[in-house]
Design a protein around this motif. Structure first.
Motif, PDB file in Angstrom:
ATOM      1  N   GLY A   8      21.424 -30.416  67.600  1.00  0.00           N
ATOM      2  CA  GLY A   8      20.851 -29.098  67.861  1.00  0.00           C
ATOM      3  C   GLY A   8      19.923 -29.087  69.067  1.00  0.00           C
ATOM      4  N   THR A   9      19.125 -28.060  69.146  1.00  0.00           N
ATOM      5  CA  THR A   9      18.225 -27.850  70.273  1.00  0.00           C
ATOM      6  C   THR A   9      17.216 -28.980  70.429  1.00  0.00           C
ATOM      7  N   TRP A  10      16.643 -29.424  69.312  1.00  0.00           N
ATOM      8  CA  TRP A  10      15.648 -30.495  69.383  1.00  0.00           C
ATOM      9  C   TRP A  10      16.284 -31.776  69.917  1.00  0.00           C
ATOM     10  N   GLY A  11      17.466 -32.106  69.431  1.00  0.00           N
ATOM     11  CA  GLY A  11      18.159 -33.304  69.895  1.00  0.00           C
ATOM     12  C   GLY A  11      18.509 -33.224  71.372  1.00  0.00           C
ATOM     13  N   GLN A  12      18.907 -32.044  71.832  1.00  0.00           N
ATOM     14  CA  GLN A  12      19.227 -31.862  73.252  1.00  0.00           C
ATOM     15  C   GLN A  12      17.988 -32.027  74.126  1.00  0.00           C
ATOM     16  N   ARG A  13      16.865 -31.512  73.656  1.00  0.00           N
ATOM     17  CA  ARG A  13      15.619 -31.677  74.414  1.00  0.00           C
ATOM     18  C   ARG A  13      15.242 -33.148  74.531  1.00  0.00           C
ATOM     19  N   HIS A  14      15.372 -33.870  73.425  1.00  0.00           N
ATOM     20  CA  HIS A  14      15.040 -35.302  73.452  1.00  0.00           C
ATOM     21  C   HIS A  14      16.039 -36.064  74.321  1.00  0.00           C
ATOM     22  N   PHE A  15      17.285 -35.671  74.294  1.00  0.00           N
ATOM     23  CA  PHE A  15      18.323 -36.282  75.144  1.00  0.00           C
ATOM     24  C   PHE A  15      17.953 -36.127  76.619  1.00  0.00           C
ATOM     25  N   ASP A  16      17.570 -34.922  77.020  1.00  0.00           N
ATOM     26  CA  ASP A  16      17.166 -34.682  78.408  1.00  0.00           C
ATOM     27  C   ASP A  16      15.943 -35.524  78.775  1.00  0.00           C
ATOM     28  N   TYR A  17      14.997 -35.621  77.846  1.00  0.00           N
ATOM     29  CA  TYR A  17      13.800 -36.429  78.073  1.00  0.00           C
ATOM     30  C   TYR A  17      14.166 -37.903  78.254  1.00  0.00           C
ATOM     31  N   LEU A  18      15.023 -38.420  77.398  1.00  0.00           N
ATOM     32  CA  LEU A  18      15.446 -39.823  77.512  1.00  0.00           C
ATOM     33  C   LEU A  18      16.115 -40.091  78.850  1.00  0.00           C
ATOM     34  N   LYS A  19      17.024 -39.224  79.238  1.00  0.00           N
ATOM     35  CA  LYS A  19      17.748 -39.420  80.496  1.00  0.00           C
ATOM     36  C   LYS A  19      16.816 -39.399  81.695  1.00  0.00           C
ATOM     37  N   GLN A  20      15.783 -38.575  81.646  1.00  0.00           N
ATOM     38  CA  GLN A  20      14.914 -38.437  82.803  1.00  0.00           C
ATOM     39  C   GLN A  20      13.768 -39.451  82.821  1.00  0.00           C
ATOM     40  N   TYR A  21      13.156 -39.721  81.666  1.00  0.00           N
ATOM     41  CA  TYR A  21      11.939 -40.527  81.655  1.00  0.00           C
ATOM     42  C   TYR A  21      12.059 -41.863  80.928  1.00  0.00           C
ATOM     43  N   ARG A  22      13.044 -42.046  80.086  1.00  0.00           N
ATOM     44  CA  ARG A  22      13.213 -43.291  79.323  1.00  0.00           C
ATOM     45  C   ARG A  22      14.619 -43.833  79.548  1.00  0.00           C
ATOM     46  N   LYS A  23      14.927 -44.164  80.783  1.00  0.00           N
ATOM     47  CA  LYS A  23      16.290 -44.540  81.157  1.00  0.00           C
ATOM     48  C   LYS A  23      16.770 -45.807  80.467  1.00  0.00           C
ATOM     49  N   VAL A  24      15.881 -46.773  80.265  1.00  0.00           N
ATOM     50  CA  VAL A  24      16.292 -48.016  79.612  1.00  0.00           C
ATOM     51  C   VAL A  24      16.660 -47.749  78.153  1.00  0.00           C
ATOM     52  N   THR A  25      15.833 -46.989  77.461  1.00  0.00           N
ATOM     53  CA  THR A  25      16.130 -46.638  76.064  1.00  0.00           C
ATOM     54  C   THR A  25      17.438 -45.865  75.979  1.00  0.00           C
ATOM     55  N   TYR A  26      17.616 -44.905  76.878  1.00  0.00           N
ATOM     56  CA  TYR A  26      18.851 -44.114  76.911  1.00  0.00           C
ATOM     57  C   TYR A  26      20.066 -45.020  77.115  1.00  0.00           C
ATOM     58  N   THR A  27      19.994 -45.925  78.078  1.00  0.00           N
ATOM     59  CA  THR A  27      21.117 -46.813  78.373  1.00  0.00           C
ATOM     60  C   THR A  27      21.400 -47.746  77.205  1.00  0.00           C
ATOM     61  N   ASN A  28      20.361 -48.282  76.585  1.00  0.00           N
ATOM     62  CA  ASN A  28      20.558 -49.169  75.432  1.00  0.00           C
ATOM     63  C   ASN A  28      21.224 -48.443  74.265  1.00  0.00           C
ATOM     64  N   LEU A  29      20.774 -47.221  73.987  1.00  0.00           N
ATOM     65  CA  LEU A  29      21.387 -46.451  72.901  1.00  0.00           C
ATOM     66  C   LEU A  29      22.831 -46.085  73.224  1.00  0.00           C
ATOM     67  N   LEU A  30      23.081 -45.716  74.471  1.00  0.00           N
ATOM     68  CA  LEU A  30      24.424 -45.323  74.887  1.00  0.00           C
ATOM     69  C   LEU A  30      25.395 -46.498  74.801  1.00  0.00           C
ATOM     70  N   THR A  31      24.995 -47.644  75.332  1.00  0.00           N
ATOM     71  CA  THR A  31      25.910 -48.791  75.366  1.00  0.00           C
ATOM     72  C   THR A  31      26.077 -49.460  74.008  1.00  0.00           C
ATOM     73  N   SER A  32      25.127 -49.246  73.102  1.00  0.00           N
ATOM     74  CA  SER A  32      25.280 -49.824  71.765  1.00  0.00           C
ATOM     75  C   SER A  32      26.055 -48.907  70.829  1.00  0.00           C
ATOM     76  N   GLY A  33      26.324 -47.669  71.277  1.00  0.00           N
ATOM     77  CA  GLY A  33      27.086 -46.735  70.449  1.00  0.00           C
ATOM     78  C   GLY A  33      26.249 -46.030  69.413  1.00  0.00           C
ATOM     79  N   ARG A  34      24.924 -45.991  69.599  1.00  0.00           N
ATOM     80  CA  ARG A  34      24.049 -45.368  68.611  1.00  0.00           C
ATOM     81  C   ARG A  34      23.379 -44.096  69.106  1.00  0.00           C
ATOM     82  N   LEU A  35      23.687 -43.648  70.313  1.00  0.00           N
ATOM     83  CA  LEU A  35      22.997 -42.507  70.903  1.00  0.00           C
ATOM     84  C   LEU A  35      23.175 -41.234  70.087  1.00  0.00           C
ATOM     85  N   ASN A  36      24.389 -40.920  69.702  1.00  0.00           N
ATOM     86  CA  ASN A  36      24.651 -39.679  68.969  1.00  0.00           C
ATOM     87  C   ASN A  36      23.944 -39.676  67.623  1.00  0.00           C
TER      88      ASN A  36
END
Length: 124
Positions: free
Chosen positions: A35-63
């Motif tokens: 939902g909206t909250w998850g999308q906001r956090h997704f945008d925040y991760l991509k912009q300010y927490r790139k390492v966390t975003y990449t780790n979650l994405l490559t481990s298959g746990r982002l969604n």
């Protein structure tokens, strides 16, 4: 010649001209609605927490992570609204007597609750 770590872990290569290119794919992930909250956090991760975003994405746990954040934020938002409504005495009776005042006060409460959820869960 010793095997590379990639080959030891079962990695495969594809020949393109004179080069061997590793075949890399992201792990499959169960799709969950975000939902909206998850999308906001997704945008925040991509912009300010790139390492966390990449780790979650490559481990298959982002969604799953974003769906969990969305659920937590929505529950916190609803609890805050109910608590603030009780604290300020906003009732259905006020809604019947003065709908305009009720709407204004409820919008104020929603804005405050949104700011709290953003500060505590979304932008952390």
């Amino acid at each position: 010649m010793a095997k590379s770590l990639f080959k030891e872990l079962g990695g495969k290569h594809e020949r393109q001209g004179d080069y061997l290119i590793p075949c890399i794919a992201l792990p499959a992930e169960e799709e969950q609605p975000i939902g909206t909250w998850g999308q906001r956090h997704f945008d925040y991760l991509k912009q300010y927490r790139k390492v966390t975003y990449t780790n979650l994405l490559t481990s298959g746990r982002l969604n799953a992570y974003l769906a969990d954040i969305d659920r937590q934020a929505q529950e916190r938002f609803e609890r805050l609204i109910e608590g603030m409504k009780q604290g300020q005495g906003i009732t259905e009776r006020l809604k019947e007597e003065n709908a305009l005042e009720w709407t204004g006060r409820l919008n104020n409460i929603r804005a405050c609750a949104r700011e709290i959820v953003n500060r505590e869960i979304i932008y952390v």
